[in-house]
Enzyme design. Structure first.
Site, PDB file in Angstrom:
ATOM      1  CB  SER A 272     -18.333   8.704 174.559  1.00  0.00           C
ATOM      2  OG  SER A 272     -18.382   8.834 175.874  1.00  0.00           O
ATOM      3  CG  ASP A 317     -27.609  -1.846 178.933  1.00  0.00           C
ATOM      4  OD1 ASP A 317     -28.446  -2.549 179.596  1.00  0.00           O
ATOM      5  OD2 ASP A 317     -27.410  -2.250 177.790  1.00  0.00           O
ATOM      6  CD  GLN A 346     -18.809   4.074 180.072  1.00  0.00           C
ATOM      7  OE1 GLN A 346     -17.810   4.877 180.036  1.00  0.00           O
ATOM      8  NE2 GLN A 346     -19.252   3.479 179.133  1.00  0.00           N
ATOM      9  CB  SER A 367     -31.010   8.514 180.462  1.00  0.00           C
ATOM     10  OG  SER A 367     -31.387   7.468 179.953  1.00  0.00           O
ATOM     11  N   GLY A 392     -31.417  10.633 172.326  1.00  0.00           N
ATOM     12  CA  GLY A 392     -31.607   9.516 171.293  1.00  0.00           C
ATOM     13  C   GLY A 392     -30.561   9.185 170.294  1.00  0.00           C
ATOM     14  CG  HIS A 420     -45.252  21.302 184.786  1.00  0.00           C
ATOM     15  ND1 HIS A 420     -44.706  22.732 184.922  1.00  0.00           N
ATOM     16  CD2 HIS A 420     -45.811  21.580 183.444  1.00  0.00           C
ATOM     17  CE1 HIS A 420     -45.232  23.400 183.920  1.00  0.00           C
ATOM     18  NE2 HIS A 420     -45.844  22.848 183.257  1.00  0.00           N
ATOM     19  CG  ASP A 424     -41.636  28.452 184.646  1.00  0.00           C
ATOM     20  OD1 ASP A 424     -40.784  28.054 183.681  1.00  0.00           O
ATOM     21  OD2 ASP A 424     -41.760  29.084 185.658  1.00  0.00           O
TER      22      ASP A 424
HETATM   23  N1  CAO Z   1     -26.233   7.993 169.138  1.00  0.00           N
HETATM   24  C1  CAO Z   1     -25.187   7.216 168.172  1.00  0.00           C
HETATM   25  N2  CAO Z   1     -24.301   6.527 168.757  1.00  0.00           N
HETATM   26  C2  CAO Z   1     -23.790   6.741 170.215  1.00  0.00           C
HETATM   27  C3  CAO Z   1     -24.635   7.470 170.937  1.00  0.00           C
HETATM   28  C4  CAO Z   1     -25.844   8.080 170.268  1.00  0.00           C
HETATM   29  N3  CAO Z   1     -26.426   8.869 171.147  1.00  0.00           N
HETATM   30  N4  CAO Z   1     -24.060   7.434 172.167  1.00  0.00           N
HETATM   31  C5  CAO Z   1     -23.103   6.685 171.880  1.00  0.00           C
HETATM   32  N5  CAO Z   1     -22.822   6.306 170.789  1.00  0.00           N
HETATM   33  C6  CAO Z   1     -21.784   5.505 170.207  1.00  0.00           C
HETATM   34  C7  CAO Z   1     -20.242   5.963 170.792  1.00  0.00           C
HETATM   35  O1  CAO Z   1     -20.021   7.200 169.873  1.00  0.00           O
HETATM   36  C8  CAO Z   1     -19.611   4.766 170.788  1.00  0.00           C
HETATM   37  O2  CAO Z   1     -19.198   4.598 169.339  1.00  0.00           O
HETATM   38  P1  CAO Z   1     -17.757   4.837 168.806  1.00  0.00           P
HETATM   39  O3  CAO Z   1     -16.776   4.381 169.754  1.00  0.00           O
HETATM   40  O4  CAO Z   1     -17.440   4.510 167.496  1.00  0.00           O
HETATM   41  O5  CAO Z   1     -17.361   6.523 168.831  1.00  0.00           O
HETATM   42  C9  CAO Z   1     -20.631   3.748 170.770  1.00  0.00           C
HETATM   43  O6  CAO Z   1     -21.986   4.069 170.696  1.00  0.00           O
HETATM   44  C10 CAO Z   1     -20.385   3.102 172.180  1.00  0.00           C
HETATM   45  O7  CAO Z   1     -20.348   4.175 173.322  1.00  0.00           O
HETATM   46  P2  CAO Z   1     -20.035   3.880 174.953  1.00  0.00           P
HETATM   47  O8  CAO Z   1     -21.281   3.421 175.477  1.00  0.00           O
HETATM   48  O9  CAO Z   1     -18.799   3.322 174.894  1.00  0.00           O
HETATM   49  O10 CAO Z   1     -20.074   5.112 175.321  1.00  0.00           O
HETATM   50  P3  CAO Z   1     -20.879   6.422 175.889  1.00  0.00           P
HETATM   51  O11 CAO Z   1     -20.101   7.287 176.632  1.00  0.00           O
HETATM   52  O12 CAO Z   1     -21.504   6.990 174.653  1.00  0.00           O
HETATM   53  O13 CAO Z   1     -22.059   5.911 176.590  1.00  0.00           O
HETATM   54  C11 CAO Z   1     -23.198   4.861 178.351  1.00  0.00           C
HETATM   55  C12 CAO Z   1     -21.843   5.453 177.763  1.00  0.00           C
HETATM   56  C13 CAO Z   1     -22.854   4.394 179.932  1.00  0.00           C
HETATM   57  C14 CAO Z   1     -24.238   5.986 178.472  1.00  0.00           C
HETATM   58  C15 CAO Z   1     -23.986   3.854 177.645  1.00  0.00           C
HETATM   59  O14 CAO Z   1     -22.831   2.751 177.694  1.00  0.00           O
HETATM   60  C16 CAO Z   1     -24.973   3.232 178.040  1.00  0.00           C
HETATM   61  O15 CAO Z   1     -24.960   2.294 179.065  1.00  0.00           O
HETATM   62  N6  CAO Z   1     -26.182   3.581 177.606  1.00  0.00           N
HETATM   63  C17 CAO Z   1     -27.502   3.167 177.902  1.00  0.00           C
HETATM   64  C18 CAO Z   1     -28.155   3.906 178.728  1.00  0.00           C
HETATM   65  C19 CAO Z   1     -29.675   3.382 179.409  1.00  0.00           C
HETATM   66  O16 CAO Z   1     -29.742   2.282 179.293  1.00  0.00           O
HETATM   67  N7  CAO Z   1     -30.619   4.461 179.312  1.00  0.00           N
HETATM   68  C20 CAO Z   1     -31.929   4.040 179.648  1.00  0.00           C
HETATM   69  C21 CAO Z   1     -32.129   4.258 181.057  1.00  0.00           C
HETATM   70  S1  CAO Z   1     -33.879   4.297 181.363  1.00  0.00           S
HETATM   71  O17 CAO Z   1     -34.096   2.688 181.424  1.00  0.00           O
END
Ligand code: CAO
Length: 450
Positions: A272, A317, A346, A367, A392, A420, A424
């Site tokens: 990814s 998540d 994961q 994140s 995002g 901060h 800076d």
């Molecule tokens: N924009 C659009 N699509 C995205 C993306 C983004 N920023 N990030 C990931 N995707 C897509 C990936 O490309 C994948 O699609 P494809 O398989 O078609 O390529 C799909 O979303 C699923 O991605 P993934 O979850 O399997 O893999 P990842 O490595 O991109 O993300 C992780 C891993 C752990 C960051 C994600 O699963 C996750 O849990 N995100 C949520 C994090 C979160 O909760 N943050 C908030 C913290 S503060 O409360």
């Protein structure tokens, strides 16, 4: 009549509907006035011929002072006087329509009165009785007033069904009938037969019963989140956000994944964007090591503790909620090995089997909320770290190419929060620019690999 009606001392004459010499019938509209509460049409109290208008349109008319003089046949004056609380100073063959008497029953907007009824505030119980409280009580003929008196019906409680809301004989009879049959509709607090318009106001608000609340202990993940987020309140956050072109990274990733599909590297069949971003962060920390530091406030003076290893926490998540396992020593890993470690974490996170070691030792956090949604995010720094990067949702936008032509670009918003107290804005921006450079030209990452 006092010189104020429900606190109103004067009204502006908006327009006259009559002119001197014109003949008017009792209840014909003579003018429209505007108080600070409402605009109201004033009906004539007499039938006769208009002699004088005492004000021009636009002037302020005083409550209690004459509005117009009317030539009235003598028998008309007598008829009206017998229906007043006391005799008026009416002249033999002339009469005044006095502002205040005319306003008495109508100055408060009808809708307000009806809403009050709907709220269950019976008029009869209001502390200060009105002179005439019915909406159109003034618009009942003397004969109707007589019947209502005989039947012991308070005419002011009836919403008339006649012209302009006039209370008719039938309205009074119907009201008395309902009252005598014990119907609540004809209680002394409601009108006998609400008009369709009134019925809407009178409808009761739905009763949803009392609110129900249930106290629940926090889950383990929530308890951890509670502790770390409460601690983060001590950190003054500086937010730095920018749009980053990920088109090149996406096309590189596509090529890499094509190859991996044919020949998986260990358990990795697909990479990814995350491993690339993680590597780019590490390369930026080589140049700006302060963003991998922590603040130590345990000694007599605050200090910065610099750290060699780049241990990048990845917000995930999971079915249990938000957890942040850590990819350790990213500086020593290539993109493929980062992808492998991310995959391992994961899988464990999904199964709820991450160890304490997997969850501790982070020096900075990434994140990515974009796989769920959301273009912008304002990430929160955790204790023992001074920065965090929030990503995002990737989106396609039209942009200008090198020659000014419109081109399609894939962009993501990168939002950095930095402590901060020690980082800076300029340092944060420079470090963020390094990450942007590697993301927009991912081939350059190859050059920096150990
Ligand atoms: N924009 C659009 N699509 C995205 C993306 C983004 N920023 N990030 C990931 N995707 C897509 C990936 O490309 C994948 O699609 P494809 O398989 O078609 O390529 C799909 O979303 C699923 O991605 P993934 O979850 O399997 O893999 P990842 O490595 O991109 O993300 C992780 C891993 C752990 C960051 C994600 O699963 C996750 O849990 N995100 C949520 C994090 C979160 O909760 N943050 C908030 C913290 S503060 O409360």
């Amino acid at each position: 009549m006092s010189n104020s009606v429900q606190g109103i001392r004067e009204c502006e004459i908006i327009q006259w509907f009559v002119e001197p010499g014109a003949r008017v019938e009792e209840f014909d509209k003579i003018c429209e006035v505007q108080s600070d509460k409402a605009s109201v049409d004033i009906p004539s109290r007499f039938s006769g011929v208009i002699k004088t208008l005492h004000y021009e349109a636009g002037e302020m008319a005083k409550v209690g002072k004459p509005l117009i003089d009317i030539d009235v046949p003598e028998e008309e004056v007598e008829k009206v006087e017998t229906n007043q609380a006391g005799p008026k100073d009416g002249r033999e063959a002339g009469a005044e329509s006095v502002l205040g008497e005319a306003l008495g029953s109508t100055i408060e907007p009808p809708s307000l009165r009806e809403i009050k009824k709907a709220e269950g505030k019976p008029e009869a119980n209001t502390a200060k009785p009105r002179e005439v409280s019915g909406k159109h009580a003034a618009l009942a003929t003397p004969a109707v007033r007589h019947i209502s008196k005989e039947l012991g019906v308070d005419i002011t409680l009836i919403s008339g069904t006649g012209k302009d809301g006039r209370v008719s004989k039938d309205d009074v009879l119907q009201f008395a009938k309902l009252r005598d049959s014990g119907s609540s509709q004809a209680s002394q607090t409601q009108s006998a037969e609400p008009t369709t318009q009134n019925a809407a106001f009178l409808r009761q608000a739905p009763d949803h019963g009392p609110q129900t609340e249930e106290s629940k202990p926090l889950s383990n993940v929530q308890a951890m989140m509670f502790k770390s987020m409460t601690a983060s309140l001590k950190i003054p956050h500086f937010l730095y956000a920018d749009e980053v072109d990920v088109s090149a990274l996406f096309s590189l990733r596509k090529r890499v994944n094509k190859t991996l599909k044919r020949a998986p590297a260990g358990d990795v069949e697909k990479i990814s964007t995350m491993p690339f971003l993680i590597k780019a962060m590490s390369l930026a920390m080589d140049k700006y090591p302060i963003i991998n530091a922590r603040v130590d406030v345990s000694g007599p003076k605050p200090a910065l503790v610099m750290r060699k290893q780049h241990n990048i926490g990845v917000a995930m998540d999971t079915p249990q909620g938000l957890i942040v396992p850590v990819i350790k020593n990213v500086g020593a890993l290539n993109i493929l090995s980062i992808a492998q470690e991310l995959h391992r974490l994961q899988q464990l996170a999904k199964a709820g089997k991450l160890s304490n070691a997997d969850l501790s030792g982070g020096t900075i956090t990434l994140s990515n909320i974009g796989n769920i949604g959301g273009t912008y995010v304002s990430p929160v720094i955790v204790e023992k770290e001074v920065a965090i990067l929030g990503i995002g949702k990737m989106r396609a936008i039209p942009a200008f190419g090198e020659d000014g032509q419109i081109v399609k670009k894939e962009v993501m918003n990168f939002s950095w929060s930095a402590d901060h107290r020690v980082v800076d804005g300029a340092t944060m921006a420079k470090a963020a620019e390094v990450v942007r450079g590697f993301v927009e030209e991912p081939d350059m990452m190859l050059v920096h690999l150990h």
